[in-house]
Design an enzyme around this catalytic site. Sequence first.
Site, short mmCIF file in Angstrom:
data_model
loop_
_atom_site.label_atom_id
_atom_site.label_comp_id
_atom_site.label_asym_id
_atom_site.label_seq_id
_atom_site.Cartn_x
_atom_site.Cartn_y
_atom_site.Cartn_z
N CYS A 1 -1.05 9.38 3.13
CA CYS A 1 -0.95 8.96 1.08
C CYS A 1 -2.36 9.16 0.72
O CYS A 1 -2.69 8.54 -0.83
CB CYS A 1 -0.65 7.18 1.10
SG CYS A 1 -2.30 6.34 2.32
N GLU B 1 0.44 -1.26 -0.38
CA GLU B 1 -0.11 -0.02 -0.21
C GLU B 1 1.20 1.15 -0.04
O GLU B 1 1.70 1.68 1.06
CB GLU B 1 -0.86 -0.13 1.31
CG GLU B 1 -1.85 1.27 1.30
CD GLU B 1 -2.17 2.29 1.27
OE1 GLU B 1 -1.50 3.39 0.39
OE2 GLU B 1 -1.79 2.31 2.79
C1 UN1 Z 1 -2.42 6.78 5.04
O1 UN1 Z 1 -2.26 7.93 4.84
O2 UN1 Z 1 -1.62 5.72 5.21
O3 UN1 Z 1 -8.01 7.15 4.79
C2 UN1 Z 1 -3.65 5.67 5.57
C3 UN1 Z 1 -7.50 7.37 5.20
C4 UN1 Z 1 -7.39 7.04 6.41
C5 UN1 Z 1 -5.55 5.91 5.69
C6 UN1 Z 1 -4.58 6.98 5.71
N1 UN1 Z 1 -8.47 5.99 7.00
O4 UN1 Z 1 -6.56 8.78 5.36
#
Ligand code: UN1
Length: 508
Positions: free
Chosen positions: A295, A261
């Site tokens: 992310c 991921e």
């Molecule tokens: C991440 O940034 O690795 O959807 C995860 C989202 C959060 C998770 C982010 N529930 O922004």
Amino acid sequence: MSFLSRLGIESVNNGTWIGSKSYSWEHREYLKSISPIDDSVIAEVSWSSDDQYEEVVEEAQKAFIAWRKVPAPQRGEIVRQIGESLRKHKEDLGRLVSLENGKILQEGMGEVQEMIDICDFAVGQSRQLYGFTMQSEREEHRLYDQYHPLGPVGIISAFNFPVAVWSWNTMIAAVCGNVMIWKPSEKTPLTAIACQKIASDVMKKNDMPEGVFNLVIGDASIGDRMAGDTRLPLISATGSTRMGKSVGPRVASRLGKSILELGGNNAIIVTEHADIEMAVRATVFGAVGTAGQRCTSTRRLIVQSSVFEKVKKRLLEVYEKITIGNPLEEGTLVGPLIDRQAVENMQNALSELKKQGGEILYGGEPLDSGEYPSANYVRPALCQAKNEYPIVQEETFAPILYLIPYETLDDAIAMHNGVDQGLSSAIFTLNLREAERFLSATGSDCGIANVNIGTSGAEIGGAFGGEKETGGGRESGSDAWKSYMRRQTNTINWSTEMPLAQGIRFDV
Ligand code: UN1
């Protein structure tokens, strides 16, 4: 009692931590946990040595022998208790996330809530590790599939979601009957220790074997070791595309399984049929929330030219009001970046943008005038750019939003998909045709595609991950649990004959 001692992490060099058992503490190297809020050292944490890594893997292998025999709903009961403990410690753990990572307290607590939610989800999942029953082509034969645990699962996580990502992987993997070895980011070791402590306490209370939940504190070299370790059948790695490009092939070369991921370059399309106020609110949270270090952060805003100026004006008005400062203080919306390097990366990206023909409409500057307790604070940047600029094609882990105008929806979708990453995406429109087009096979090419919701802040119930350079893995909800198990197809002959499939005759 301070919140650190309530979490039980003030002195962990006792009890069953391998470090204290087998190594002399005087000769150890320490990793400093530094708060980006003011660059203060919160704690010193011991690095795991190679020998300790070996010890952890051996313990994990032993624990697996016992844990895989525990019925899945009972494993679920352990996860339920971990969820209860997280509920109890929500405020303290949320505060620690905020202190060590720099995200605002609301988001630190939100992250812990995400952990609680995945625990609840995993408890239910523990009674639903379903396989299919198929119809056999042979008389008096039964054909079905079932799922078995894999073994020790390696989990590599990043600084930006220091605890939630662990929980998505761990709670699901645990109810599936696996044991877990976690390597958190070396920028956030303390939150990892707090989670380990919570899980270990629950295991101890239930007389369960040690070695089901494991933690190793190390840098990329430990991650690399895990990737190459044939004793770990699955590696789930969350982080940058650069990290994934190193871990993924290493796992693949030993034909291991991986869940990757990785980076995103997430965009929102705002059409002329959008509710502009909603679009603006979602965009601002997506672009500046967690200081642009998710992310799923919104990096590109692709806006129909007839509403472009209006959207730009509203964003400028809102950006001017964003409160930047100590993330633990009520009312702050943007805390510091994780470290000085992140500030530099942001500055480099902005100077690249200018070189490539883009324009900074607002902000972007480091806030290092002395008014802030460290040099890790920046003003979020609002920019105008073209999608094809090399810098726009990259994921810069900072609060930079690129505004890009478009004419037709076809153009917008082409630009939207015209990047290497494929994590999260959104369209703002009240027009049914536009929304459905975006969600169709000719629309967004991302793992997550939303309508009238921003790119970040996904719920745990869905599968989380994305395509292309995002790595293709799925974590968290839906049927992502299947990646943490091995599938076995079973055919049982309960007849007195020995018929062969495909009607083959082989008379002996
Ligand atoms: C991440 O940034 O690795 O959807 C995860 C989202 C959060 C998770 C982010 N529930 O922004």
